[in-house]
Design a protein around this motif. Sequence first.
Motif, PDB file in Angstrom:
ATOM      1  N   ALA A  57     -56.482  26.773   6.016  1.00  0.00           N
ATOM      2  CA  ALA A  57     -55.464  26.058   6.795  1.00  0.00           C
ATOM      3  C   ALA A  57     -55.743  24.564   6.886  1.00  0.00           C
ATOM      4  CB  ALA A  57     -55.348  26.667   8.191  1.00  0.00           C
ATOM      5  N   THR A  58     -56.984  24.192   7.227  1.00  0.00           N
ATOM      6  CA  THR A  58     -57.282  22.765   7.387  1.00  0.00           C
ATOM      7  C   THR A  58     -57.145  22.016   6.059  1.00  0.00           C
ATOM      8  OG1 THR A  58     -59.646  23.316   7.183  1.00  0.00           O
ATOM      9  CG2 THR A  58     -58.776  23.005   9.404  1.00  0.00           C
ATOM     10  N   ILE A  59     -57.525  22.666   4.958  1.00  0.00           N
ATOM     11  CA  ILE A  59     -57.382  22.023   3.647  1.00  0.00           C
ATOM     12  C   ILE A  59     -55.914  21.756   3.350  1.00  0.00           C
ATOM     13  CG2 ILE A  59     -57.766  22.276   1.167  1.00  0.00           C
ATOM     14  CD1 ILE A  59     -60.169  24.039   1.819  1.00  0.00           C
ATOM     15  N   VAL A  60     -55.059  22.731   3.653  1.00  0.00           N
ATOM     16  CA  VAL A  60     -53.633  22.565   3.381  1.00  0.00           C
ATOM     17  C   VAL A  60     -53.042  21.479   4.275  1.00  0.00           C
ATOM     18  CG1 VAL A  60     -51.373  23.687   3.438  1.00  0.00           C
ATOM     19  CG2 VAL A  60     -53.369  24.943   2.614  1.00  0.00           C
ATOM     20  N   ILE A  61     -53.444  21.452   5.551  1.00  0.00           N
ATOM     21  CA  ILE A  61     -52.928  20.427   6.464  1.00  0.00           C
ATOM     22  C   ILE A  61     -53.237  19.031   5.935  1.00  0.00           C
ATOM     23  CG2 ILE A  61     -53.227  19.416   8.760  1.00  0.00           C
ATOM     24  CD1 ILE A  61     -53.618  22.302   9.803  1.00  0.00           C
ATOM     25  N   VAL A  62     -54.466  18.826   5.489  1.00  0.00           N
ATOM     26  CA  VAL A  62     -54.838  17.526   4.916  1.00  0.00           C
ATOM     27  C   VAL A  62     -54.123  17.299   3.591  1.00  0.00           C
ATOM     28  CG1 VAL A  62     -56.756  16.120   4.055  1.00  0.00           C
ATOM     29  CG2 VAL A  62     -57.073  17.536   6.083  1.00  0.00           C
ATOM     30  N   SER A  63     -53.933  18.370   2.824  1.00  0.00           N
ATOM     31  CA  SER A  63     -53.281  18.251   1.520  1.00  0.00           C
ATOM     32  C   SER A  63     -51.829  17.817   1.622  1.00  0.00           C
ATOM     33  CB  SER A  63     -53.358  19.594   0.771  1.00  0.00           C
ATOM     34  OG  SER A  63     -54.689  19.960   0.510  1.00  0.00           O
ATOM     35  N   VAL A  64     -51.174  18.130   2.746  1.00  0.00           N
ATOM     36  CA  VAL A  64     -49.784  17.704   2.931  1.00  0.00           C
ATOM     37  C   VAL A  64     -49.702  16.177   2.864  1.00  0.00           C
ATOM     38  CG1 VAL A  64     -47.887  17.555   4.590  1.00  0.00           C
ATOM     39  CG2 VAL A  64     -49.059  19.735   4.237  1.00  0.00           C
ATOM     40  N   GLY A  65     -50.535  15.509   3.651  1.00  0.00           N
ATOM     41  CA  GLY A  65     -50.555  14.048   3.618  1.00  0.00           C
ATOM     42  C   GLY A  65     -51.029  13.514   2.283  1.00  0.00           C
TER      43      GLY A  65
END
Length: 330
Positions: A57-65
């Motif tokens: 989840a945290t990787i994807v959240i950062v990946s959005v930006g």
Amino acid sequence: MADAPTLTERRATPDVVAFLRRYAALTGLIALLIFNFLVTPHFLSLQTLNVNLTQVATIVIVSVGMTLVIATGGIDLSVGSLMAIAGALAPLIFLSPFGVAHPTLGDMLAFVVPIGVAGLLGGFNGWFITRFQVQPIVGTLVMFIAGRGIGQVVTNGNLQVFHNPTFQFIGLGRVFGVPFQVIVMLVLVAVAAWALKRTLFGRHILAVGGNERAARLAGVPVARVKRWVYAISGLCAGIAGLVVISINSSSDANLVGLGMELDAIAAVAVGGTPFTGGQASVVGSLIGALLIQLLRYTLLANGVPDAAALVVKGAIIAGAVWSQQRARSA
């Protein structure tokens, strides 16, 4: 003598190759799911699903930006350090005398202020890059180095341990059995994907990455677009930082977000967003992150050491970049 292939047959093979190349990450993810379903014990358990989703989840959240930044032809090395800053600020707020005396307001400020600060520092990255016309890798390297130092300074280098169920809901809470951080992840992916396809800002992002000079001549506010995408990347990093410390019940500015910039860049690359800019797939970044996480889980579950998993991860990234180069030259 065998008959020569018909025109339809000749077209079919390139079409299949083009399809697999375009959806390589999704194809790989489906193949891994099938493999684990057949081979890995207890793969279909709810616990296994939750473990994999919460770890990604945290990787994807950062990946959005990161996807938005890369779509403009940039890169953001500072996201891990911005996570550390946000993670350092939140406990300082709700553990302060004011936060203890006013817990509800303190918890709200512990969410809003760190994310806002991370967004402002991300915006500073964009301002620095556009104001002095420096390469994004150099411009964000400044915050990559200084940001973690800022996090250590505000905490005096100390580990902050806490127990705050209200604040920790962002990382440990569940809504109808679904981890709240996964809901946050999916909402951010959906909003960013919609914005890229349906809004003027999204079209400006792709225009800047496709041809910055042409975009400027067409009236696109190039500098403003770049500043905003770096600010959004900072906001996403701030959210991820709060998720990480809420899961750990502690904040260590030396460790929060360490190496996250590489994981996010890897997810974007595997998801099919080219580093040359002008194209972007936030959903692809989600699939890329899931693919990398599931591959690591598969190798570990079948007795392969984590060190070997890292080698395979590097090979997948190299393959993704090679596939992008082939697609552009085709």
